[in-house]
Design an enzyme around this catalytic site. Sequence first.
Site, PDB file in Angstrom:
ATOM      1  CG  LEU A 134      -2.201  -0.872   1.050  1.00 20.20           C
ATOM      2  CD1 LEU A 134      -3.181  -0.602   2.173  1.00 20.20           C
ATOM      3  CD2 LEU A 134      -2.890  -0.660  -0.288  1.00 20.20           C
ATOM      4  CG  HIS A 135       4.490   1.421  -0.199  1.00 15.82           C
ATOM      5  ND1 HIS A 135       5.692   0.792  -0.231  1.00 15.82           N
ATOM      6  CD2 HIS A 135       3.956   1.160   1.006  1.00 15.82           C
ATOM      7  CE1 HIS A 135       5.900   0.172   0.916  1.00 15.82           C
ATOM      8  NE2 HIS A 135       4.853   0.371   1.684  1.00 15.82           N
ATOM      9  CB  ALA A 136       3.614   4.504  -5.002  1.00 18.06           C
ATOM     10  N   PRO A 158      -0.953   2.493  -5.583  1.00 18.77           N
ATOM     11  CG  PRO A 158      -0.162   0.294  -5.574  1.00 18.77           C
ATOM     12  CD  PRO A 158       0.258   1.705  -5.852  1.00 18.77           C
ATOM     13  CG  ASP A 211       9.106   1.889   1.094  1.00 19.72           C
ATOM     14  OD1 ASP A 211       9.289   2.871   0.350  1.00 19.72           O
ATOM     15  OD2 ASP A 211       8.652   0.806   0.691  1.00 19.72           O
TER      16      ASP A 211
END
Lengths: 92, 572
Positions: A14-16, A18, B121
Amino acid sequence: MYAKQTTVLNVTGLHARPAAEFVSTAKSFESKVYVKRLDEDSADTANAKSMIKILAQGICINTPIEISADGPDEVEAVDKLIALVDSKFGED
Amino acid sequence: MNVLKGNPISRGIASGKLFIYKAFTPDIRESYFEAGEEQKHLEQFNSAVKKAAKELDRIYDSLASESPDKANIFAAHKEILFDEEVAEDVGNLILEDQAMPDYAVDKVFTEFADMLSKIDDPLIAARSTDLLDVRNRVLRILQGKEERNLSVLTEEVIIVAHDLLPSDTATLDREKVLGIITEIGGATSHTAIIARSYKIPAVLGVPDATKILLNDQFIILDALKGEVILDPDDDTKEKYERKLTDFIKDEVEANKYLDKPAVTADGETYHVGLNIGSAEPDENIKFADFVGLFRTEFLYMESDHMPTEEEQFKAYKKVLANMMGKPVTLRTLDIGGDKSLKYMTLPKEDNPFLGNRALRLCLSLPDLFKTQLRAALRASAFGELEIMFPMVGTIDDIRNAKAVVDDVKSELRSESIPFNEAIKIGIMIEIPSIALVADIAASEVDFASIGTNDLTQYTHAVDRMNADLVDYFQSLSPAMIRILDTIISEFNKAGKPISVCGELAGDPAGTVVLMGLGLRKLSMNGSNIARVKRTISKFSLSEMVDIANEAKGISTQEEVLEYLDVQIKSHD
């Protein structure tokens, strides 16, 4: 209150993009929507309509999560978000 | 009529109004208001958010068609601005704790930013910087201060700043910038390189410029002599109009040589290269034979995440295509503790220029290094690409770097990914410890390029960013001439190509000496090509050899420069 569980299987988690798609889908419902990681006991229940909170969960590939909602369209909201996660956001 | 002095680092003359650029730095203290005024303060916050949104929309619109990547940064900022949780937390602090809006904004945004920066991250850590950026925007509006940004300039101005950062120049509205004045920075600083590549006249190293100069003040910027003339009278304005005409005439005269081959008076042909620092097309490639220096830092500096192999591969392929099939020398990442990246913290060092930078940094971060090398090797299947390592100090450095290249090559081979097996591997010579063993280095590499800026800095132990030390930064000192002589003759003896890609290559006096010492390849910024070709055309090879020999026997740089000046003028 309605809740369902699934596992994030797309590579980016669930990054960027998405995450953006997930949050904007959550925002289209009237109910309050939450996401919680199931692999960490101390995990917060995060507001699914907040990009910052979603990112702060650091949900990556293979993370089990619970999506819950509370409000007039809670069932529809949870089902739609679960389907979105399970579709891997169009990633291979 | 006051005059301020500095270093002219990008030639030209400009006159116009000043725009003092100070990046906003918030200074917030914990403070509360009297109970009962909650709604008033909440309203203040809400209206600041609205204003911030309008600013972001305006920036987005101005960038959307030209550079969608940059525009998207501001779209993301707007999303942060309207984030439910952030807004709710700020609102609660105001309504329940009677926190002043600026304190509430500062506390909440900073806490969220800290939270994100701890996530392991790089993509998410990058968002943390965006949060701080949005925080500063809202705080600035709450303090009733005007937007300070170089991407949206309403009129033509001369910019005055302490220094310009890569993030400032990335959004710089080039069309409206007549000139640049900064308080710090030497000939090879980031601002200097950008100013020259955009052909914007610039004088750097003007102490206290942002304090002495005023917004909207009219000045003349003489970036030939290095002077800022405040509130000039009519005579001075007239004098400078004539000076500008002469300057333009000289440029036009030099430009006649632009599209000609670089040929000496006695018919020897030379190769002139172009230095580039982005993947965008550069029309100057038409006038050059090769790209002697392709700086890859932009990929890392302008991105909000560690550039992926795919992104780099695409950029390198694009450069090969944009450079019309001419050979391109790619320099691997050259940064250190003096630079900051949005997605990665480089440790602060007391002496970043003597620290873990460039090749040293890459060898200590194998994943980063391998990703870049894989991308470069893959691109080598699509054109004549060479790889060059910066900041090489020993033969061990060469062998260690080449070992990584060999690893990456065998990886690619086993994955059946095409690349040029015979790709040429070279080094930058910019540290005296490798220059002094140029003969051994020549036997270990396919080619080398001399970075005269760093070589001067390390030979003379002079910080090139320190404006007070300009007189100590001597690129044509007797010591430099000897060390250049050693490098050039050893590589020529070994039959390995040697070039110069530093500032010295773009300077007429430097050109004559370097050619006289036996150099055959020079690479420079596009703005210097015409003048260098003109210089080459005025001398015969034997004259340049004689001049270099004479220069070798001179004792001080001042005397060297005087001697060269006489020689160049006598050939005009």
